[in-house]
Design a protein around this motif. Sequence first.
Motif, mmCIF file in Angstrom:
data_model
loop_
_atom_site.group_PDB
_atom_site.id
_atom_site.type_symbol
_atom_site.label_atom_id
_atom_site.label_comp_id
_atom_site.label_asym_id
_atom_site.label_seq_id
_atom_site.Cartn_x
_atom_site.Cartn_y
_atom_site.Cartn_z
ATOM 1 N N VAL A 62 9.442 9.221 -10.150
ATOM 2 C CA VAL A 62 9.006 8.803 -8.813
ATOM 3 C C VAL A 62 9.968 7.756 -8.271
ATOM 4 C CG1 VAL A 62 7.156 7.735 -7.490
ATOM 5 C CG2 VAL A 62 6.594 9.312 -9.347
ATOM 6 N N MET A 63 10.552 8.043 -7.143
ATOM 7 C CA MET A 63 11.441 7.085 -6.499
ATOM 8 C C MET A 63 10.660 6.169 -5.557
ATOM 9 S SD MET A 63 14.737 9.503 -5.647
ATOM 10 C CE MET A 63 13.774 10.592 -4.599
ATOM 11 N N LEU A 64 9.609 6.721 -4.933
ATOM 12 C CA LEU A 64 8.798 5.931 -4.004
ATOM 13 C C LEU A 64 7.369 6.477 -4.018
ATOM 14 C CD1 LEU A 64 9.645 4.555 -0.534
ATOM 15 C CD2 LEU A 64 7.636 6.025 -0.743
ATOM 16 N N ALA A 65 6.399 5.569 -4.064
ATOM 17 C CA ALA A 65 4.981 5.932 -3.979
ATOM 18 C C ALA A 65 4.362 5.156 -2.822
ATOM 19 C CB ALA A 65 4.250 5.618 -5.281
ATOM 20 N N MET A 66 3.650 5.868 -1.949
ATOM 21 C CA MET A 66 3.069 5.223 -0.772
ATOM 22 C C MET A 66 1.635 5.705 -0.560
ATOM 23 S SD MET A 66 4.289 5.179 3.227
ATOM 24 C CE MET A 66 3.955 6.923 3.479
ATOM 25 N N TRP A 67 0.738 4.760 -0.339
ATOM 26 C CA TRP A 67 -0.643 5.061 0.043
ATOM 27 C C TRP A 67 -0.817 4.792 1.535
ATOM 28 C CZ3 TRP A 67 -4.587 7.415 -2.340
ATOM 29 C CH2 TRP A 67 -4.523 7.571 -3.723
ATOM 30 N N GLU A 68 -1.338 5.783 2.243
ATOM 31 C CA GLU A 68 -1.682 5.627 3.655
ATOM 32 C C GLU A 68 -3.200 5.599 3.773
ATOM 33 O OE1 GLU A 68 -0.962 7.707 8.047
ATOM 34 O OE2 GLU A 68 -0.460 8.774 6.204
ATOM 35 N N VAL A 69 -3.732 4.572 4.436
ATOM 36 C CA VAL A 69 -5.174 4.374 4.561
ATOM 37 C C VAL A 69 -5.557 4.467 6.031
ATOM 38 C CG1 VAL A 69 -7.102 2.808 4.120
ATOM 39 C CG2 VAL A 69 -5.162 2.884 2.536
ATOM 40 N N VAL A 70 -6.473 5.389 6.344
ATOM 41 C CA VAL A 70 -6.947 5.580 7.719
ATOM 42 C C VAL A 70 -8.456 5.389 7.718
ATOM 43 C CG1 VAL A 70 -7.038 7.090 9.719
ATOM 44 C CG2 VAL A 70 -5.091 7.225 8.141
ATOM 45 N N ARG A 79 0.341 0.918 1.646
ATOM 46 C CA ARG A 79 0.860 0.154 0.511
ATOM 47 C C ARG A 79 1.966 0.985 -0.125
ATOM 48 N NH1 ARG A 79 -1.475 -4.453 -0.870
ATOM 49 N NH2 ARG A 79 -3.568 -4.933 -0.097
ATOM 50 N N VAL A 80 3.148 0.367 -0.359
ATOM 51 C CA VAL A 80 4.336 1.110 -0.786
ATOM 52 C C VAL A 80 4.929 0.471 -2.037
ATOM 53 C CG1 VAL A 80 6.603 1.956 -0.105
ATOM 54 C CG2 VAL A 80 4.800 1.693 1.620
ATOM 55 N N TYR A 81 5.386 1.336 -2.958
ATOM 56 C CA TYR A 81 6.140 0.873 -4.133
ATOM 57 C C TYR A 81 7.490 1.594 -4.181
ATOM 58 C CZ TYR A 81 7.909 0.652 -8.869
ATOM 59 O OH TYR A 81 8.726 0.483 -9.955
ATOM 60 N N ARG A 82 8.589 0.825 -4.348
ATOM 61 C CA ARG A 82 9.939 1.383 -4.469
ATOM 62 C C ARG A 82 10.457 1.104 -5.867
ATOM 63 N NH1 ARG A 82 13.970 -0.008 0.358
ATOM 64 N NH2 ARG A 82 15.266 1.114 -1.175
ATOM 65 N N TYR A 122 -7.620 8.663 2.644
ATOM 66 C CA TYR A 122 -6.621 7.970 1.835
ATOM 67 C C TYR A 122 -5.646 9.023 1.296
ATOM 68 C CZ TYR A 122 -10.149 4.240 1.820
ATOM 69 O OH TYR A 122 -11.068 3.280 2.185
ATOM 70 N N LYS A 123 -4.341 8.801 1.499
ATOM 71 C CA LYS A 123 -3.348 9.775 1.051
ATOM 72 C C LYS A 123 -2.246 9.092 0.261
ATOM 73 C CE LYS A 123 -0.269 11.598 3.838
ATOM 74 N NZ LYS A 123 0.360 12.412 4.897
ATOM 75 N N CYS A 124 -1.980 9.654 -0.928
ATOM 76 C CA CYS A 124 -0.865 9.185 -1.757
ATOM 77 C C CYS A 124 0.297 10.150 -1.579
ATOM 78 C CB CYS A 124 -1.274 9.113 -3.224
ATOM 79 S SG CYS A 124 0.095 8.670 -4.317
ATOM 80 N N GLU A 125 1.474 9.601 -1.254
ATOM 81 C CA GLU A 125 2.693 10.394 -1.111
ATOM 82 C C GLU A 125 3.710 9.904 -2.133
ATOM 83 O OE1 GLU A 125 6.169 11.467 2.200
ATOM 84 O OE2 GLU A 125 4.426 10.247 2.740
ATOM 85 N N MET A 126 4.261 10.846 -2.919
ATOM 86 C CA MET A 126 5.227 10.493 -3.954
ATOM 87 C C MET A 126 6.539 11.237 -3.704
ATOM 88 S SD MET A 126 2.699 10.569 -7.276
ATOM 89 C CE MET A 126 3.691 9.451 -8.241
ATOM 90 N N LEU A 127 7.639 10.488 -3.654
ATOM 91 C CA LEU A 127 8.973 11.058 -3.448
ATOM 92 C C LEU A 127 9.681 11.161 -4.788
ATOM 93 C CD1 LEU A 127 8.153 9.994 -0.589
ATOM 94 C CD2 LEU A 127 10.589 9.612 -0.190
ATOM 95 N N THR A 128 10.138 12.377 -5.141
ATOM 96 C CA THR A 128 10.845 12.628 -6.396
ATOM 97 C C THR A 128 12.083 13.482 -6.120
ATOM 98 O OG1 THR A 128 9.791 14.731 -6.979
ATOM 99 C CG2 THR A 128 8.571 12.720 -7.484
ATOM 100 N N PRO A 129 12.995 13.586 -7.086
ATOM 101 C CA PRO A 129 14.160 14.467 -6.893
ATOM 102 C C PRO A 129 13.774 15.933 -6.704
ATOM 103 C CG PRO A 129 14.545 12.923 -8.692
ATOM 104 C CD PRO A 129 13.099 12.782 -8.321
ATOM 105 N N ASN A 130 12.578 16.320 -7.179
ATOM 106 C CA ASN A 130 12.125 17.713 -7.046
ATOM 107 C C ASN A 130 11.327 17.957 -5.776
ATOM 108 O OD1 ASN A 130 13.256 18.468 -9.550
ATOM 109 N ND2 ASN A 130 11.444 17.703 -10.631
#
Length: 268
Positions: A62-70, A79-82, A122-130
């Motif tokens: 995981v390169m970046l993990a982000m939670w979006e709260v509506v 909330r974002v983690y790099r 609530y949505k978790c988005e994860m960015l990876t090389p794949n």
Amino acid sequence: MSSAFGRLFTVFLPSIAASIISSCMARNQSTVRPPSEVNTIQSVPVDTKAVLSCPPVLHTAVMLAMWEVVLRDKPPCNRVYRRDTNETKGNCTDERITWGSRPDEIPALQIDPVAITHDGYYKCEMLTPNGNFYHGYHLQVLVPPEVTLVKSKAGTAVCKAAAGKPAAQISWTPERTCATDQELWGNGTVTVQSTCDWEGHHVQNVSCSVSHLTGNKSLTIQLNQGARTLGFPVSYFLIILCVKFSFFLVILVILGFIYFQRTNDCRA
């Protein structure tokens, strides 16, 4: 010649087929990955702790993990983690919405304690090389209703499930068709009231059963309780009054006799 070729073909064909199948299975396993986007509905009781998970992706990829709260009636926040800088950022001001643990290992979101205002998406988005992976939650906060059962008039009972979320279901024992009303409040809770009339049906006790996602509750009331508060017939009280009055007269006669007796003794 053809016979010998046929025997060789028969001998080597199974091994060749097995090798091809094994190679395909290995290739498929190496390319198996979670679905790119998933949305689920999750119900959580109020005043408890909720933990929402991200997609099952290897955390080191995981390169970046982000939670979006509506949330309802509020602007979205995140909330974002790099991983490259090993830092967390975000603009969510609600201190009850935090990372569940270390985001570099398990980027789960924690809500503690859960309030009615936490209803939302609530949505978790994860960015990876794949590629990018998502997991969304439609969070539904459950609120248990306050249940009461009272007698409004002779033969009539009122059962109320106040401020529950979602609306409760009310049933009666003995069964009867009753008038049911609902009142929706601004915070999303609902009050359900059911009124039943058993006048003329000679029913002594009735029960109100309330069904709700947070649990069920049943109450019982005695319909003719008010008519029996005296506990004795009226004639019985009349007899008691007559006895007391007679006893009072006897005392007066005795006192009068003593008074006149002392008066005569003084004159003598």
